[in-house]
Write a protein that holds these residues in place. Sequence first.
Motif, PDB file in Angstrom:
ATOM      1  N   PHE A  45       0.845  -1.191   0.000  1.00  0.00           N
ATOM      2  CA  PHE A  45       0.000   0.000   0.000  1.00  0.00           C
ATOM      3  C   PHE A  45       0.880   1.240   0.000  1.00  0.00           C
ATOM      4  O   PHE A  45       1.775   1.365   0.836  1.00  0.00           O
ATOM      5  CB  PHE A  45      -0.943  -0.025   1.216  1.00  0.00           C
ATOM      6  N   ASP A  46       0.610   2.143  -0.942  1.00  0.00           N
ATOM      7  CA  ASP A  46       1.457   3.321  -1.128  1.00  0.00           C
ATOM      8  C   ASP A  46       0.705   4.582  -0.693  1.00  0.00           C
ATOM      9  O   ASP A  46      -0.126   5.113  -1.421  1.00  0.00           O
ATOM     10  CB  ASP A  46       1.847   3.445  -2.611  1.00  0.00           C
ATOM     11  N   THR A  47       1.028   5.054   0.522  1.00  0.00           N
ATOM     12  CA  THR A  47       0.383   6.264   1.016  1.00  0.00           C
ATOM     13  C   THR A  47       1.432   7.358   1.175  1.00  0.00           C
ATOM     14  O   THR A  47       2.579   7.223   0.750  1.00  0.00           O
ATOM     15  CB  THR A  47      -0.378   5.983   2.334  1.00  0.00           C
ATOM     16  N   TYR A 186       5.112   5.573 -10.589  1.00  0.00           N
ATOM     17  CA  TYR A 186       3.826   6.152 -10.137  1.00  0.00           C
ATOM     18  C   TYR A 186       3.064   6.696 -11.343  1.00  0.00           C
ATOM     19  O   TYR A 186       3.650   6.919 -12.408  1.00  0.00           O
ATOM     20  CB  TYR A 186       4.019   7.157  -9.014  1.00  0.00           C
ATOM     21  N   SER A 187       1.763   6.859 -11.154  1.00  0.00           N
ATOM     22  CA  SER A 187       0.865   7.199 -12.279  1.00  0.00           C
ATOM     23  C   SER A 187       1.145   6.296 -13.481  1.00  0.00           C
ATOM     24  O   SER A 187       1.308   6.766 -14.615  1.00  0.00           O
ATOM     25  CB  SER A 187       0.992   8.679 -12.670  1.00  0.00           C
ATOM     26  N   PRO A 188       1.193   4.967 -13.267  1.00  0.00           N
ATOM     27  CA  PRO A 188       1.545   4.055 -14.373  1.00  0.00           C
ATOM     28  C   PRO A 188       0.493   4.038 -15.477  1.00  0.00           C
ATOM     29  O   PRO A 188       0.764   3.566 -16.577  1.00  0.00           O
ATOM     30  CB  PRO A 188       1.635   2.689 -13.682  1.00  0.00           C
ATOM     31  N   ALA A 190      -0.789   6.857 -16.512  1.00  0.00           N
ATOM     32  CA  ALA A 190      -0.767   8.271 -16.913  1.00  0.00           C
ATOM     33  C   ALA A 190      -1.957   9.010 -16.294  1.00  0.00           C
ATOM     34  O   ALA A 190      -2.565   9.872 -16.931  1.00  0.00           O
ATOM     35  CB  ALA A 190      -0.727   8.421 -18.431  1.00  0.00           C
ATOM     36  N   HIS A 191      -2.267   8.618 -15.048  1.00  0.00           N
ATOM     37  CA  HIS A 191      -3.347   9.257 -14.289  1.00  0.00           C
ATOM     38  C   HIS A 191      -4.702   9.126 -15.027  1.00  0.00           C
ATOM     39  O   HIS A 191      -5.610   9.929 -14.836  1.00  0.00           O
ATOM     40  CB  HIS A 191      -2.991  10.734 -14.044  1.00  0.00           C
ATOM     41  N   GLY A 192      -4.807   8.145 -15.902  1.00  0.00           N
ATOM     42  CA  GLY A 192      -6.057   7.919 -16.643  1.00  0.00           C
ATOM     43  C   GLY A 192      -6.294   8.945 -17.744  1.00  0.00           C
ATOM     44  O   GLY A 192      -7.396   9.045 -18.287  1.00  0.00           O
ATOM     45  N   LYS A 229      -3.633   3.131  -9.086  1.00  0.00           N
ATOM     46  CA  LYS A 229      -4.693   3.548  -8.143  1.00  0.00           C
ATOM     47  C   LYS A 229      -6.046   3.299  -8.803  1.00  0.00           C
ATOM     48  O   LYS A 229      -6.246   3.606  -9.995  1.00  0.00           O
ATOM     49  CB  LYS A 229      -4.534   5.038  -7.833  1.00  0.00           C
ATOM     50  N   SER A 230      -6.973   2.733  -8.051  1.00  0.00           N
ATOM     51  CA  SER A 230      -8.357   2.695  -8.531  1.00  0.00           C
ATOM     52  C   SER A 230      -9.295   2.587  -7.341  1.00  0.00           C
ATOM     53  O   SER A 230      -8.979   1.924  -6.353  1.00  0.00           O
ATOM     54  CB  SER A 230      -8.590   1.511  -9.476  1.00  0.00           C
ATOM     55  N   VAL A 231     -10.449   3.231  -7.478  1.00  0.00           N
ATOM     56  CA  VAL A 231     -11.480   3.083  -6.449  1.00  0.00           C
ATOM     57  C   VAL A 231     -12.633   2.231  -6.995  1.00  0.00           C
ATOM     58  O   VAL A 231     -13.698   2.162  -6.399  1.00  0.00           O
ATOM     59  CB  VAL A 231     -12.004   4.465  -5.983  1.00  0.00           C
ATOM     60  N   THR A 232     -12.382   1.581  -8.147  1.00  0.00           N
ATOM     61  CA  THR A 232     -13.404   0.749  -8.785  1.00  0.00           C
ATOM     62  C   THR A 232     -13.003  -0.720  -8.616  1.00  0.00           C
ATOM     63  O   THR A 232     -11.962  -1.137  -9.143  1.00  0.00           O
ATOM     64  CB  THR A 232     -13.480   1.086 -10.300  1.00  0.00           C
ATOM     65  N   PRO A 233     -13.787  -1.509  -7.859  1.00  0.00           N
ATOM     66  CA  PRO A 233     -13.352  -2.866  -7.523  1.00  0.00           C
ATOM     67  C   PRO A 233     -12.896  -3.714  -8.717  1.00  0.00           C
ATOM     68  O   PRO A 233     -11.862  -4.380  -8.644  1.00  0.00           O
ATOM     69  CB  PRO A 233     -14.590  -3.476  -6.849  1.00  0.00           C
TER      70      PRO A 233
HETATM   71  P1  NAP Z   1      -2.851   6.070 -12.143  1.00  0.00           P
HETATM   72  O1  NAP Z   1      -2.798   4.869 -11.293  1.00  0.00           O
HETATM   73  O2  NAP Z   1      -1.891   6.237 -13.254  1.00  0.00           O
HETATM   74  O3  NAP Z   1      -4.320   6.237 -12.754  1.00  0.00           O
HETATM   75  C1  NAP Z   1      -5.456   6.324 -11.949  1.00  0.00           C
HETATM   76  C2  NAP Z   1      -6.652   6.605 -12.866  1.00  0.00           C
HETATM   77  O4  NAP Z   1      -6.843   5.520 -13.757  1.00  0.00           O
HETATM   78  C3  NAP Z   1      -7.935   6.764 -12.090  1.00  0.00           C
HETATM   79  O5  NAP Z   1      -8.717   7.720 -12.800  1.00  0.00           O
HETATM   80  C4  NAP Z   1      -8.564   5.390 -12.159  1.00  0.00           C
HETATM   81  O6  NAP Z   1      -9.971   5.492 -12.091  1.00  0.00           O
HETATM   82  C5  NAP Z   1      -8.129   4.939 -13.547  1.00  0.00           C
HETATM   83  N1  NAP Z   1      -7.953   3.474 -13.618  1.00  0.00           N
HETATM   84  C6  NAP Z   1      -7.353   2.659 -12.717  1.00  0.00           C
HETATM   85  N2  NAP Z   1      -7.353   1.385 -13.132  1.00  0.00           N
HETATM   86  C7  NAP Z   1      -7.981   1.383 -14.337  1.00  0.00           C
HETATM   87  C8  NAP Z   1      -8.310   0.355 -15.255  1.00  0.00           C
HETATM   88  N3  NAP Z   1      -8.001  -0.928 -15.025  1.00  0.00           N
HETATM   89  N4  NAP Z   1      -8.967   0.707 -16.395  1.00  0.00           N
HETATM   90  C9  NAP Z   1      -9.285   2.006 -16.646  1.00  0.00           C
HETATM   91  N5  NAP Z   1      -8.995   3.011 -15.819  1.00  0.00           N
HETATM   92  C10 NAP Z   1      -8.346   2.704 -14.655  1.00  0.00           C
HETATM   93  O7  NAP Z   1      -2.790   7.441 -11.295  1.00  0.00           O
HETATM   94  P2  NAP Z   1      -2.208   8.041  -9.984  1.00  0.00           P
HETATM   95  O8  NAP Z   1      -3.172   7.930  -8.863  1.00  0.00           O
HETATM   96  O9  NAP Z   1      -1.741   9.380 -10.406  1.00  0.00           O
HETATM   97  O10 NAP Z   1      -0.913   7.184  -9.608  1.00  0.00           O
HETATM   98  C11 NAP Z   1      -0.979   5.991  -8.897  1.00  0.00           C
HETATM   99  C12 NAP Z   1      -0.304   6.098  -7.524  1.00  0.00           C
HETATM  100  O11 NAP Z   1       1.061   6.527  -7.650  1.00  0.00           O
HETATM  101  C13 NAP Z   1      -0.915   7.147  -6.596  1.00  0.00           C
HETATM  102  O12 NAP Z   1      -2.147   6.750  -6.064  1.00  0.00           O
HETATM  103  C14 NAP Z   1       0.187   7.309  -5.588  1.00  0.00           C
HETATM  104  O13 NAP Z   1       0.199   6.216  -4.671  1.00  0.00           O
HETATM  105  C15 NAP Z   1       1.416   7.277  -6.492  1.00  0.00           C
HETATM  106  N6  NAP Z   1       1.832   8.652  -6.881  1.00  0.00           N
HETATM  107  C16 NAP Z   1       2.979   9.153  -6.309  1.00  0.00           C
HETATM  108  C17 NAP Z   1       3.403  10.438  -6.641  1.00  0.00           C
HETATM  109  C18 NAP Z   1       4.663  10.968  -6.049  1.00  0.00           C
HETATM  110  O14 NAP Z   1       4.950  12.173  -6.201  1.00  0.00           O
HETATM  111  N7  NAP Z   1       5.445  10.156  -5.375  1.00  0.00           N
HETATM  112  C19 NAP Z   1       2.664  11.228  -7.545  1.00  0.00           C
HETATM  113  C20 NAP Z   1       1.521  10.673  -8.126  1.00  0.00           C
HETATM  114  C21 NAP Z   1       1.129   9.394  -7.796  1.00  0.00           C
HETATM  115  P3  NAP Z   1     -10.861   4.980 -10.833  1.00  0.00           P
HETATM  116  O15 NAP Z   1     -10.093   5.242  -9.579  1.00  0.00           O
HETATM  117  O16 NAP Z   1     -12.081   5.833 -10.950  1.00  0.00           O
HETATM  118  O17 NAP Z   1     -11.129   3.531 -11.060  1.00  0.00           O
END
Ligand code: NAP
Length: 272
Positions: A45-47, A186-188, A190-192, A229-233
């Motif tokens: 878990f990454d908080t 992170y944001s693998p 691309a933040h969606g 990250k996702s909040v969708t099960p």
């Molecule tokens: P992300 O994981 O790249 O993308 C999240 C977005 O993609 C959300 O809108 C999510 O929607 C959607 N999504 C997730 N799974 C999906 C799937 N299977 N199909 C379609 N859409 C999907 O974005 P992130 O939150 O920016 O990055 C992930 C994590 O990296 C963060 O939560 C954090 O822990 C870490 N992070 C670290 C830093 C840093 O500075 N160290 C910066 C940014 C992020 P729903 O949630 O609505 O399903």
Amino acid sequence: MSIPSLKLSDGNEIPQVGLGLWRVGKEDEFQTSFAAATEAGYLHFDTAQIYGNEEALGDALNSTGLAREAVWITTKISVERIALGLTARSFVGSLKKLQTDYVDLLLLHFPVTLGRKKAWLELENIKAEGGAKSIGVSNYTIKHLEEMKLYATEMPVVNQVELHVFLQQPELLEYCREHGIVVEAYSPLAHGKKMDDPTIIAIAQKHHKSYAQIMLRWCVDKGFVVLPKSVTPERVQQNVDIFDFQLDEEDMKGLAALDQNLRTCWDPTHVP
Ligand code: NAP
């Protein structure tokens, strides 16, 4: 299928997929995401202090009955605390919220110009005293890592940076490989923000996988820890269901061509 682990240079083993918790703030969203993750086998878990959900994570982990040693917790010292010289003091608060006496990985969230050296020395102390099993950094460029050689007793074992097929950062990856630093993506996804690329759609169809699963599998094949990250099960489940297929050479070639230096989060490259 269980999630593999990667060995860090300090000997600790980190699960290769972790649940990203940025913007998982609302209580019901947190519970939904966490419950789906534990059901799907996530143990990482990454908080971060700034995410405001360390306490929710501590509560949720307590309620699972999972042994502390079975779980990997990462948290990060916020920019503000680094700048104010409050790394060690604020970490005591993080442990309290997380309801544990150590974290598995403690990161400096950003290379804050005035403060990062002192903050790193405090992280080294925290580790020596048992408060963190591993220590690392986030958003550090080669320049920031090179500077660390001048003051660090031990170098970070992890650098957590924005990384996905649209932002491949080859020089930074090569530097981290040479220095034995594991890279966390992170944001693998691309933040969606870019879920319509025709090359990825074609590869996904070929493997009967989703678009997101292709993006995540690329990270795994490149040897990164990956933090979707996702909040969708269903998506939480889907995001770890990536170990029963492989991208072939042609796929990797097509994905390599998608790099366009696309940043969806903050950009540390101009930080002195
Ligand atoms: P992300 O994981 O790249 O993308 C999240 C977005 O993609 C959300 O809108 C999510 O929607 C959607 N999504 C997730 N799974 C999906 C799937 N299977 N199909 C379609 N859409 C999907 O974005 P992130 O939150 O920016 O990055 C992930 C994590 O990296 C963060 O939560 C954090 O822990 C870490 N992070 C670290 C830093 C840093 O500075 N160290 C910066 C940014 C992020 P729903 O949630 O609505 O399903």
